[in-house]
Design a protein around this motif. Structure first.
Motif, PDB file in Angstrom:
ATOM      1  N   ILE A  55       0.843  -1.184   0.000  1.00 42.99           N
ATOM      2  CA  ILE A  55       0.000   0.000   0.000  1.00 42.99           C
ATOM      3  C   ILE A  55       0.883   1.241   0.000  1.00 42.99           C
ATOM      4  O   ILE A  55       1.797   1.361   0.809  1.00 42.99           O
ATOM      5  CB  ILE A  55      -0.907   0.020   1.240  1.00 42.99           C
ATOM      6  N   SER A  56       0.612   2.174  -0.898  1.00 44.49           N
ATOM      7  CA  SER A  56       1.417   3.385  -0.980  1.00 44.49           C
ATOM      8  C   SER A  56       1.163   4.277   0.223  1.00 44.49           C
ATOM      9  O   SER A  56       0.123   4.200   0.876  1.00 44.49           O
ATOM     10  CB  SER A  56       1.084   4.148  -2.267  1.00 44.49           C
ATOM     11  N   ASP A  57       2.128   5.141   0.518  1.00 34.51           N
ATOM     12  CA  ASP A  57       1.955   6.099   1.604  1.00 34.51           C
ATOM     13  C   ASP A  57       0.761   7.005   1.333  1.00 34.51           C
ATOM     14  O   ASP A  57       0.024   7.379   2.246  1.00 34.51           O
ATOM     15  CB  ASP A  57       3.220   6.945   1.766  1.00 34.51           C
ATOM     16  N   GLU A  58       0.569   7.365   0.057  1.00 39.92           N
ATOM     17  CA  GLU A  58      -0.549   8.230  -0.294  1.00 39.92           C
ATOM     18  C   GLU A  58      -1.878   7.547  -0.007  1.00 39.92           C
ATOM     19  O   GLU A  58      -2.821   8.165   0.490  1.00 39.92           O
ATOM     20  CB  GLU A  58      -0.475   8.620  -1.775  1.00 39.92           C
ATOM     21  N   ALA A  59      -1.971   6.245  -0.302  1.00 38.50           N
ATOM     22  CA  ALA A  59      -3.211   5.517  -0.059  1.00 38.50           C
ATOM     23  C   ALA A  59      -3.488   5.404   1.434  1.00 38.50           C
ATOM     24  O   ALA A  59      -4.622   5.562   1.885  1.00 38.50           O
ATOM     25  CB  ALA A  59      -3.140   4.127  -0.692  1.00 38.50           C
ATOM     26  N   PHE A  67     -12.565  11.255   4.294  1.00 32.49           N
ATOM     27  CA  PHE A  67     -13.780  10.447   4.283  1.00 32.49           C
ATOM     28  C   PHE A  67     -14.050  10.076   2.835  1.00 32.49           C
ATOM     29  O   PHE A  67     -14.399  10.920   2.017  1.00 32.49           O
ATOM     30  CB  PHE A  67     -14.962  11.222   4.860  1.00 32.49           C
ATOM     31  N   ILE A  68     -13.862   8.810   2.521  1.00 34.49           N
ATOM     32  CA  ILE A  68     -14.025   8.331   1.152  1.00 34.49           C
ATOM     33  C   ILE A  68     -15.320   7.533   1.071  1.00 34.49           C
ATOM     34  O   ILE A  68     -15.428   6.455   1.652  1.00 34.49           O
ATOM     35  CB  ILE A  68     -12.827   7.463   0.727  1.00 34.49           C
ATOM     36  N   GLU A  73     -12.725   4.998  -5.608  1.00 34.84           N
ATOM     37  CA  GLU A  73     -11.494   4.259  -5.397  1.00 34.84           C
ATOM     38  C   GLU A  73     -10.376   5.236  -5.043  1.00 34.84           C
ATOM     39  O   GLU A  73     -10.303   6.336  -5.600  1.00 34.84           O
ATOM     40  CB  GLU A  73     -11.114   3.475  -6.657  1.00 34.84           C
ATOM     41  N   ILE A  74      -9.513   4.840  -4.118  1.00 35.24           N
ATOM     42  CA  ILE A  74      -8.430   5.714  -3.678  1.00 35.24           C
ATOM     43  C   ILE A  74      -7.568   6.153  -4.853  1.00 35.24           C
ATOM     44  O   ILE A  74      -7.133   7.302  -4.937  1.00 35.24           O
ATOM     45  CB  ILE A  74      -7.572   5.005  -2.615  1.00 35.24           C
ATOM     46  N   GLU A  75      -7.343   5.239  -5.787  1.00 37.40           N
ATOM     47  CA  GLU A  75      -6.479   5.545  -6.922  1.00 37.40           C
ATOM     48  C   GLU A  75      -7.075   6.619  -7.832  1.00 37.40           C
ATOM     49  O   GLU A  75      -6.372   7.226  -8.635  1.00 37.40           O
ATOM     50  CB  GLU A  75      -6.212   4.278  -7.739  1.00 37.40           C
TER      51      GLU A  75
END
Length: 299
Positions: A55-59, A67-68, A73-75
């Motif tokens: 998992i990337s640091d950004e993710a 709040f997603i 999608e995070i990407e």
């Protein structure tokens, strides 16, 4: 570093320390809504990914701070998907947010006396004199739809307002320093908690936080109780127009202090937004957030 901006306040949220991804002291609500057929947003874990990826640091940062909502999608995240003055990402369920019609329906002393038409509800809760009634009047753009008063504790019942003939705003009694008897305070607490625990049509609670004062333990205790009982909440900072405090710290400093407590105690950041009933700051953004909560609940 992600910078969340509004017209009055800029809040820098530095990336969280690794320990913040692993633990939380207050609560962690995994559900967005109280509904039996809930479809949760899939959780990405290292075990669910190929061994050649991590998992990337950004993710990690996005999942822990923003709040997603479902359907995002995070990407796919971009800056313009985050509402100004908030950590709220707008997804495909947002829409039809404007209020065209509102009418008072009834006041109830018990949860079982509330309307039984199965329409979705968004409840507004906060300390006495935090600005609940003023926020409601600001949202609907009508004066005195909800009775405002300089005396804390004016709201003593569960008040339902029908919006666009399709959903409810619910004005709940304030907690804290209301000048009523101890017996009345106990009764208020009992029937308000009964409402949270037994109201299947409750979509979300807007927990109002007064930005003109430092973080209050009573607000954190309330959030803790809601979290333990899986009641979805959004932090709504009120009185954000008061940038110059008569004494003590400024609202932007109080908000930063509250954000720090949240980052230290929550594994995933609940949604939050800055508002002002005087200037209208955050009104349209909050309504858009409320629309995506309702529309997803209706699925």
């Amino acid at each position: 570093m992600l910078i969340l901006r509004c017209r009055f306040i800029t809040i820098n949220l530095a990336p969280l320390r690794p320990s913040h991804f692993q633990s939380h002291k207050l609560f962690h609500t995994t559900r967005f809504f109280r509904t039996p057929n809930l479809i949760s947003t899939p959780r990405i874990t290292s075990s669910s990914l190929p061994t050649t990826r991590s998992i990337s640091d950004e993710a990690r940062f996005a999942r822990s701070v923003l709040f997603i909502p479902p359907g995002v999608e995070i990407e796919e995240l971009t800056d313009d998907m985050v509402l100004p003055g908030s950590n709220i990402v707008i997804g495909p369920f947002a829409g039809h947010s404007q209020i065209k019609q509102v009418e008072f329906v009834k006041s109830s002393a018990r949860a079982r006396d509330c309307p039984k038409d199965d329409l979705p509800e968004i409840a507004i809760l906060g300390r006495s004199n935090v600005g609940k009634s003023s926020l409601i009047n600001c949202l609907v753009r009508k004066k005195e739809v909800a009775l405002t008063s300089k005396k804390p504790g004016k709201t003593q019942l569960i008040n339902h307002f029908l919006v666009n003939k399709s959903w409810y705003i619910v004005d709940l009694p304030g907690y804290g320093f209301a000048k009523v008897s101890d017996a009345a305070k106990t009764d208020w607490s009992a029937f308000t908690k009964g409402y949270f625990l037994n109201r299947d049509t409750l979509v979300c609670v807007l927990l109002l936080i007064d930005a003109s004062v430092p973080p209050q333990k009573i607000d954190l205790d309330c959030a803790n109780w809601l979290g333990r009982n899986n009641v979805p909440l959004t932090f709504v900072f009120t009185k954000c127009d008061k940038m110059k405090a008569a004494k003590g710290k400024r609202p932007d400093e109080n908000i930063k202090a509250f954000q720090q407590i949240i980052r230290e105690n929550f594994k995933q950041h609940p949604p939050w937004i800055l508002t002002s009933s005087v200037s209208g700051l955050g009104r349209d953004e909050l309504l858009l957030h409320m629309s995506q909560l309702r529309n997803y609940w209706d699925q």
